[in-house]
Write a protein that holds these residues in place. Structure first.
Motif, PDB file in Angstrom:
ATOM      1  N   ALA A 141      27.964   0.810  18.473  1.00  0.00           N
ATOM      2  CA  ALA A 141      26.678   1.274  18.999  1.00  0.00           C
ATOM      3  C   ALA A 141      25.668   1.480  17.883  1.00  0.00           C
ATOM      4  O   ALA A 141      24.483   1.136  18.026  1.00  0.00           O
ATOM      5  N   VAL A 142      26.118   2.017  16.756  1.00  0.00           N
ATOM      6  CA  VAL A 142      25.215   2.247  15.629  1.00  0.00           C
ATOM      7  C   VAL A 142      24.723   0.916  15.062  1.00  0.00           C
ATOM      8  O   VAL A 142      23.532   0.749  14.782  1.00  0.00           O
ATOM      9  N   LEU A 143      25.622  -0.058  14.906  1.00  0.00           N
ATOM     10  CA  LEU A 143      25.214  -1.368  14.395  1.00  0.00           C
ATOM     11  C   LEU A 143      24.242  -2.053  15.344  1.00  0.00           C
ATOM     12  O   LEU A 143      23.289  -2.700  14.906  1.00  0.00           O
ATOM     13  N   ALA A 144      24.475  -1.922  16.649  1.00  0.00           N
ATOM     14  CA  ALA A 144      23.560  -2.525  17.631  1.00  0.00           C
ATOM     15  C   ALA A 144      22.177  -1.901  17.524  1.00  0.00           C
ATOM     16  O   ALA A 144      21.153  -2.609  17.555  1.00  0.00           O
ATOM     17  N   GLU A 145      22.123  -0.563  17.379  1.00  0.00           N
ATOM     18  CA  GLU A 145      20.821   0.099  17.250  1.00  0.00           C
ATOM     19  C   GLU A 145      20.151  -0.277  15.931  1.00  0.00           C
ATOM     20  O   GLU A 145      18.929  -0.438  15.872  1.00  0.00           O
ATOM     21  N   MET A 146      20.942  -0.428  14.875  1.00  0.00           N
ATOM     22  CA  MET A 146      20.368  -0.837  13.595  1.00  0.00           C
ATOM     23  C   MET A 146      19.750  -2.233  13.690  1.00  0.00           C
ATOM     24  O   MET A 146      18.666  -2.479  13.149  1.00  0.00           O
ATOM     25  N   LYS A 147      20.426  -3.133  14.377  1.00  0.00           N
ATOM     26  CA  LYS A 147      19.897  -4.488  14.551  1.00  0.00           C
ATOM     27  C   LYS A 147      18.569  -4.445  15.300  1.00  0.00           C
ATOM     28  O   LYS A 147      17.576  -5.043  14.867  1.00  0.00           O
ATOM     29  N   ASP A 148      18.540  -3.735  16.439  1.00  0.00           N
ATOM     30  CA  ASP A 148      17.312  -3.663  17.232  1.00  0.00           C
ATOM     31  C   ASP A 148      16.184  -2.998  16.456  1.00  0.00           C
ATOM     32  O   ASP A 148      15.028  -3.431  16.503  1.00  0.00           O
ATOM     33  N   THR A 149      16.518  -1.935  15.728  1.00  0.00           N
ATOM     34  CA  THR A 149      15.503  -1.208  14.966  1.00  0.00           C
ATOM     35  C   THR A 149      14.954  -2.055  13.835  1.00  0.00           C
ATOM     36  O   THR A 149      13.746  -2.078  13.585  1.00  0.00           O
ATOM     37  N   GLU A 198       4.144   4.686  12.678  1.00  0.00           N
ATOM     38  CA  GLU A 198       5.310   4.493  13.550  1.00  0.00           C
ATOM     39  C   GLU A 198       6.426   3.773  12.785  1.00  0.00           C
ATOM     40  O   GLU A 198       7.615   4.045  12.972  1.00  0.00           O
ATOM     41  N   VAL A 199       6.044   2.856  11.907  1.00  0.00           N
ATOM     42  CA  VAL A 199       7.035   2.161  11.082  1.00  0.00           C
ATOM     43  C   VAL A 199       7.785   3.156  10.207  1.00  0.00           C
ATOM     44  O   VAL A 199       9.018   3.121  10.110  1.00  0.00           O
ATOM     45  N   LEU A 200       7.056   4.062   9.576  1.00  0.00           N
ATOM     46  CA  LEU A 200       7.694   5.035   8.697  1.00  0.00           C
ATOM     47  C   LEU A 200       8.601   5.982   9.482  1.00  0.00           C
ATOM     48  O   LEU A 200       9.659   6.391   8.989  1.00  0.00           O
ATOM     49  N   ALA A 201       8.202   6.318  10.722  1.00  0.00           N
ATOM     50  CA  ALA A 201       9.065   7.164  11.555  1.00  0.00           C
ATOM     51  C   ALA A 201      10.354   6.436  11.914  1.00  0.00           C
ATOM     52  O   ALA A 201      11.444   7.015  11.889  1.00  0.00           O
ATOM     53  N   LEU A 202      10.247   5.150  12.219  1.00  0.00           N
ATOM     54  CA  LEU A 202      11.436   4.354  12.524  1.00  0.00           C
ATOM     55  C   LEU A 202      12.305   4.148  11.285  1.00  0.00           C
ATOM     56  O   LEU A 202      13.538   4.087  11.382  1.00  0.00           O
ATOM     57  N   GLU A 203      11.662   4.052  10.131  1.00  0.00           N
ATOM     58  CA  GLU A 203      12.427   3.899   8.891  1.00  0.00           C
ATOM     59  C   GLU A 203      13.300   5.133   8.666  1.00  0.00           C
ATOM     60  O   GLU A 203      14.446   5.030   8.209  1.00  0.00           O
ATOM     61  N   GLU A 204      12.779   6.320   8.996  1.00  0.00           N
ATOM     62  CA  GLU A 204      13.575   7.546   8.884  1.00  0.00           C
ATOM     63  C   GLU A 204      14.778   7.491   9.820  1.00  0.00           C
ATOM     64  O   GLU A 204      15.886   7.914   9.457  1.00  0.00           O
ATOM     65  N   ARG A 205      14.567   6.971  11.023  1.00  0.00           N
ATOM     66  CA  ARG A 205      15.676   6.844  11.960  1.00  0.00           C
ATOM     67  C   ARG A 205      16.733   5.882  11.409  1.00  0.00           C
ATOM     68  O   ARG A 205      17.938   6.130  11.525  1.00  0.00           O
ATOM     69  N   ARG A 256       8.362   5.396  22.364  1.00  0.00           N
ATOM     70  CA  ARG A 256       8.752   6.558  21.567  1.00  0.00           C
ATOM     71  C   ARG A 256       8.561   7.805  22.424  1.00  0.00           C
ATOM     72  O   ARG A 256       7.480   8.024  22.982  1.00  0.00           O
ATOM     73  N   ARG A 257       9.612   8.605  22.532  1.00  0.00           N
ATOM     74  CA  ARG A 257       9.590   9.763  23.441  1.00  0.00           C
ATOM     75  C   ARG A 257       9.990  11.022  22.695  1.00  0.00           C
ATOM     76  O   ARG A 257      10.987  11.036  21.975  1.00  0.00           O
ATOM     77  N   TRP A 277      13.699   6.774  20.288  1.00  0.00           N
ATOM     78  CA  TRP A 277      13.116   5.446  20.417  1.00  0.00           C
ATOM     79  C   TRP A 277      13.890   4.639  21.458  1.00  0.00           C
ATOM     80  O   TRP A 277      15.120   4.622  21.440  1.00  0.00           O
ATOM     81  N   ILE A 278      13.175   4.012  22.358  1.00  0.00           N
ATOM     82  CA  ILE A 278      13.776   3.087  23.320  1.00  0.00           C
ATOM     83  C   ILE A 278      13.258   1.700  22.956  1.00  0.00           C
ATOM     84  O   ILE A 278      12.092   1.376  23.196  1.00  0.00           O
ATOM     85  N   THR A 279      14.104   0.897  22.310  1.00  0.00           N
ATOM     86  CA  THR A 279      13.688  -0.447  21.926  1.00  0.00           C
ATOM     87  C   THR A 279      14.024  -1.422  23.039  1.00  0.00           C
ATOM     88  O   THR A 279      15.042  -1.296  23.705  1.00  0.00           O
TER      89      THR A 279
END
Length: 408
Positions: A15-23, A45-52, A155-156, A165-167
């Motif tokens: 699940a983590v790898l799948a989210e990393m791919k999408d992110t 928003e990019v920087l916020a996603l980078e933190e995730r 983003r919620r 984040w819902i990608t």
């Protein structure tokens, strides 16, 4: 503001790898959109996603370390750590691209003229309390059919104060007031959706006049490098999913082409520097080129195990298969709708929501066609690799006369 603490907790590596791919894929899209649109909001928003992504890669590394109990385990899991590291590099490169905008490093207005004419634009919009979209699912709203606009991410803010984040949201995703939507589509449709979501009028981007020739060539090179790097990432994950050395070799070719483009870009930028009033204004372009090359290098790292004959760990292939945007492989059968026609004739992306990212010709030679366009002819026996929504895989399979192969 300091990053949140991260402690070990049992998580699904898949699940983590799948989210990393999408992110990672979303980060590439958003970072370049921030530059082309000159948008500080999208850059943040990019920087916020980078933190995730930083949190995800730590979770993945800790889980993999806990799973390695013998030398054999270490050998099997080492390539997975490579995929994690490559996704992190993509994230960092996207963050560096966003900082070009936020820190105002210097970008000529010419970069905005690189926006392709009559193509899709990305915008960020908040959902207002009184928006007619509040409480409705994307399936109910049918935005893409009605306006040509699709929601590529949401983003919620959660009750805990953390962001979620819902990608690649699907038809069941319900919009709520306070959500931040990332929209992509034609400008006419965006204006309507933006106003209905936020209650405010949409202000279109006015591209500047054409730049001097050398600078225009430099900007064109950046856009081409960006497209090739995005494709390299898609193909890299496809190479892992299908354990395809042929696809992995195409990733290596694309990485080499990006390197060559960067060299030409540097020459054109240096020439342009002598003809602009303030050469410092070109500094941001240099940062873009470096970051783009990092993304293509990371794509090569993802597929490197396949190139060296190492079988991908099943967890990586499973993660690619279960990510929000799936990659499938289909064979065009004789007599099917795709056989003997072009991608444009069948309006594949419009009809199915799937984008064909590579075609391997049937018969002797088995040459790969990367970056196929509307005029690319499809023939019986061709193998197509496509990326898109799960729902679209069935429809594309019907057109090809084959059942989707998602790497089982």
């Amino acid at each position: 503001m300091y990053p949140e603490d991260v402690a070990y907790e049992p998580v699904s590596v898949k699940a983590v790898l799948a989210e990393m791919k999408d992110t990672a894929e979303l980060l590439i899209d958003l970072s370049y959109s921030a530059v082309l649109l000159g948008s500080d909001e999208i850059a943040r928003e990019v920087l916020a996603l980078e933190e995730r992504m930083d949190i995800l890669q730590l979770q993945a590394r800790m889980s993999l370390l806990m799973a390695a109990r013998s030398p054999e385990d270490a050998e099997e899991l080492a390539p997975v750590l490579g995929v994690v590291g490559a996704a992190e590099k993509i994230s960092n490169a996207a963050g560096d691209i966003a900082k070009v905008v936020i820190e105002d490093m210097g970008l000529p207005d010419a970069i905005r003229s690189a926006l392709p004419e009559a193509t899709e634009i990305l915008v960020r919009v908040p959902v207002a309390v009184d928006s007619p979209y509040h409480g409705h699912s994307l399936g109910d709203l049918n935005l893409e059919t009605e306006t040509g606009v699709r929601v590529i991410a949401i983003r919620r803010e959660q009750a805990t104060g953390k962001r979620r984040w819902i990608t690649n949201p699907d038809h069941e995703s319900v919009l709520r007031s306070g959500d931040i939507l990332l929209l992509r589509g034609p400008e006419t449709g965006l204006a309507e959706v933006y106003e209905r979501a936020s209650g405010n009028p949409y202000e279109p981007i006015e591209p500047p006049e054409a730049p001097i020739d050398d600078l225009e060539r430099a900007v064109d090179s950046i856009v081409l490098m960006k497209n090739m790097s995005e494709l390299a990432v898609d193909l890299a994950y496809g190479a892992v999913l299908f354990d395809s050395e042929g696809v992995a070799e195409e990733v290596a070719e694309l990485e080499a082409e990006v390197d060559a483009l960067k060299s030409r870009f540097e020459a054109w930028t240096l020439r342009a520097a002598a003809r602009v009033e303030d050469p410092i204004a070109l500094r941001g372009l240099m940062h873009l080129a470096v970051s783009t090359e990092v993304i293509s290098d990371a794509a090569l790292e993802i597929s490197e195990g396949v190139l060296h004959g190492l079988a991908a760990h099943p967890v990586v292939a499973a993660a690619v298969k279960e990510s929000d945007e799936v990659i499938v492989r289909l064979t065009v059968t004789p007599g099917s709708d795709l056989a003997g026609t072009t991608i444009g004739d069948q309006m594949v992306q419009t009809e199915t929501g799937m984008r064909i990212i590579a075609v391997r010709r049937g018969g002797e030679g088995s040459d790969w066609v990367v970056q196929p366009g509307p005029t690319t002819e499809l023939r019986a026996g061709d193998v197509i690799v496509a990326k898109g929504t799960r729902a679209g895989t069935t429809r594309l399979g019907e057109l090809a006369g084959d059942q989707p192969d998602a790497g089982e």
